[in-house]
Design a protein around this motif. Sequence first.
Motif, PDB file in Angstrom:
ATOM      1  N   ASP A 262       6.521  -0.905  36.465  1.00  0.00           N
ATOM      2  CA  ASP A 262       5.099  -1.158  36.724  1.00  0.00           C
ATOM      3  C   ASP A 262       4.295  -1.397  35.452  1.00  0.00           C
ATOM      4  O   ASP A 262       3.154  -0.937  35.308  1.00  0.00           O
ATOM      5  N   ARG A 263       4.882  -2.159  34.527  1.00  0.00           N
ATOM      6  CA  ARG A 263       4.208  -2.530  33.281  1.00  0.00           C
ATOM      7  C   ARG A 263       4.252  -4.044  33.136  1.00  0.00           C
ATOM      8  O   ARG A 263       5.296  -4.664  33.358  1.00  0.00           O
ATOM      9  N   ILE A 264       3.128  -4.625  32.743  1.00  0.00           N
ATOM     10  CA  ILE A 264       2.994  -6.078  32.688  1.00  0.00           C
ATOM     11  C   ILE A 264       2.249  -6.465  31.416  1.00  0.00           C
ATOM     12  O   ILE A 264       1.311  -5.778  31.004  1.00  0.00           O
ATOM     13  N   ILE A 265       2.661  -7.597  30.812  1.00  0.00           N
ATOM     14  CA  ILE A 265       1.847  -8.232  29.781  1.00  0.00           C
ATOM     15  C   ILE A 265       1.252  -9.491  30.410  1.00  0.00           C
ATOM     16  O   ILE A 265       1.978 -10.325  30.947  1.00  0.00           O
ATOM     17  N   ALA A 266      -0.076  -9.614  30.351  1.00  0.00           N
ATOM     18  CA  ALA A 266      -0.770 -10.715  31.012  1.00  0.00           C
ATOM     19  C   ALA A 266      -1.858 -11.277  30.100  1.00  0.00           C
ATOM     20  O   ALA A 266      -2.410 -10.557  29.262  1.00  0.00           O
ATOM     21  N   PRO A 267      -2.213 -12.565  30.272  1.00  0.00           N
ATOM     22  CA  PRO A 267      -3.326 -13.119  29.496  1.00  0.00           C
ATOM     23  C   PRO A 267      -4.640 -12.540  29.995  1.00  0.00           C
ATOM     24  O   PRO A 267      -4.869 -12.433  31.206  1.00  0.00           O
ATOM     25  N   GLU A 268      -5.519 -12.171  29.081  1.00  0.00           N
ATOM     26  CA  GLU A 268      -6.711 -11.414  29.456  1.00  0.00           C
ATOM     27  C   GLU A 268      -7.658 -12.172  30.375  1.00  0.00           C
ATOM     28  O   GLU A 268      -8.458 -11.549  31.083  1.00  0.00           O
ATOM     29  N   GLU A 283       0.311  -0.696  34.761  1.00  0.00           N
ATOM     30  CA  GLU A 283      -0.240  -0.657  33.413  1.00  0.00           C
ATOM     31  C   GLU A 283      -0.175  -2.072  32.867  1.00  0.00           C
ATOM     32  O   GLU A 283       0.918  -2.647  32.759  1.00  0.00           O
ATOM     33  N   VAL A 284      -1.323  -2.638  32.529  1.00  0.00           N
ATOM     34  CA  VAL A 284      -1.392  -4.040  32.105  1.00  0.00           C
ATOM     35  C   VAL A 284      -1.856  -4.125  30.654  1.00  0.00           C
ATOM     36  O   VAL A 284      -2.942  -3.638  30.316  1.00  0.00           O
ATOM     37  N   ALA A 285      -1.033  -4.744  29.819  1.00  0.00           N
ATOM     38  CA  ALA A 285      -1.449  -5.071  28.455  1.00  0.00           C
ATOM     39  C   ALA A 285      -2.101  -6.446  28.506  1.00  0.00           C
ATOM     40  O   ALA A 285      -1.441  -7.447  28.795  1.00  0.00           O
ATOM     41  N   GLU A 286      -3.404  -6.492  28.257  1.00  0.00           N
ATOM     42  CA  GLU A 286      -4.149  -7.745  28.316  1.00  0.00           C
ATOM     43  C   GLU A 286      -4.208  -8.358  26.915  1.00  0.00           C
ATOM     44  O   GLU A 286      -4.722  -7.742  25.984  1.00  0.00           O
ATOM     45  N   VAL A 287      -3.661  -9.561  26.787  1.00  0.00           N
ATOM     46  CA  VAL A 287      -3.556 -10.208  25.482  1.00  0.00           C
ATOM     47  C   VAL A 287      -4.296 -11.546  25.516  1.00  0.00           C
ATOM     48  O   VAL A 287      -4.163 -12.311  26.482  1.00  0.00           O
ATOM     49  N   ASP A 288      -5.058 -11.814  24.494  1.00  0.00           N
ATOM     50  CA  ASP A 288      -5.766 -13.098  24.378  1.00  0.00           C
ATOM     51  C   ASP A 288      -4.785 -14.173  23.954  1.00  0.00           C
ATOM     52  O   ASP A 288      -4.249 -14.141  22.843  1.00  0.00           O
ATOM     53  N   MET A 289      -4.527 -15.119  24.834  1.00  0.00           N
ATOM     54  CA  MET A 289      -3.606 -16.221  24.563  1.00  0.00           C
ATOM     55  C   MET A 289      -4.331 -17.562  24.561  1.00  0.00           C
ATOM     56  O   MET A 289      -3.710 -18.625  24.648  1.00  0.00           O
TER      57      MET A 289
END
Length: 311
Positions: A262-268, A283-289
């Motif tokens: 249940d962990r994800i890396i996604a564009p913010e 749990e989402v890591a929001e990354v500026d892409m």
Amino acid sequence: MNEVRKIDVDEAFTLKRRIEAGGTPMLNSWGCNNEYDALTDVLLGKPDHLRHLATSSLSRKYLRDAPCDVAVAKAQHKELVAAYEHFGVTVHYHEPTPELPMQVYARDSSFMTPYGAVITNMCNWWRRGENFAAIRTYQRLGIPVYDMVTAGLFEGGDFDIIEDGCVLIGCGGERTNEEGAQQVKAWFDKEGWETKLVYFDPFFVHIDLMVVMIAEKLAAVCLDTTPAEVVDWLRAKRIEIIDVPYPDTVTLGCNVMSLGRDRIIAPEHSRTLIEALKARGFEVAEVDMSEISKTGGGIHCMAQALRRAPL
């Protein structure tokens, strides 16, 4: 950290591990059966020599209207790497060279299976050197090659594992053509997989722009663009769909990376998907892409899973 795992002698590096008639044994040390088991090792490409080239309809649009700020793109990639490291994923890299400015899209030149890596055959002539560089990477890491695409064009974003032993193979006719797609399909038919081949408009580049698995029986899908036969096929498998709006999808908002558990890396900017995931307890890591994706790909495109450990 780049470490070569200790592997069994029969899993040593080779340029073709595939058994022609099927029945290729699965690897014990590397490989992934799906897109949602816990990610332990990932392959990335460094953006050291990144240039904004016309590799897709998306990258061409930004070249005309608002070209990528490469310095900002490189900073964004560092944030992406930090997200993997935050979650304890071991990051491995292709060796960057000036002749391969698009190598940051590590999923294009190969894709991982339970049997070893597949070396693809990319569409753009200026990217085909990435395929050869990928062979060297797998040799250095001690990961055997299952086989190499030789019949036509195929890129890794069109090999979309839905669940164990089941793959959605995309064919847009440009980056992946029918000859390449049919060759890959035939290999996995012989291994006893369920293989669904779907044709779509080349505007959407790869099938993982529109369909990405999030967790077991949960997928992010753009219902506005994904062929109805695929949506029906997913629903027949009782896979829950989170609909990603079209405006988010064409800016790579569906192109996320599941780390398992249940962990994800996604564009913010992909707010609809992110809020839906958080509501489900992810749990989402929001990354500026925003800048780096102008060059033609998203988070899923930039990462090749090397090993996923079942829960």
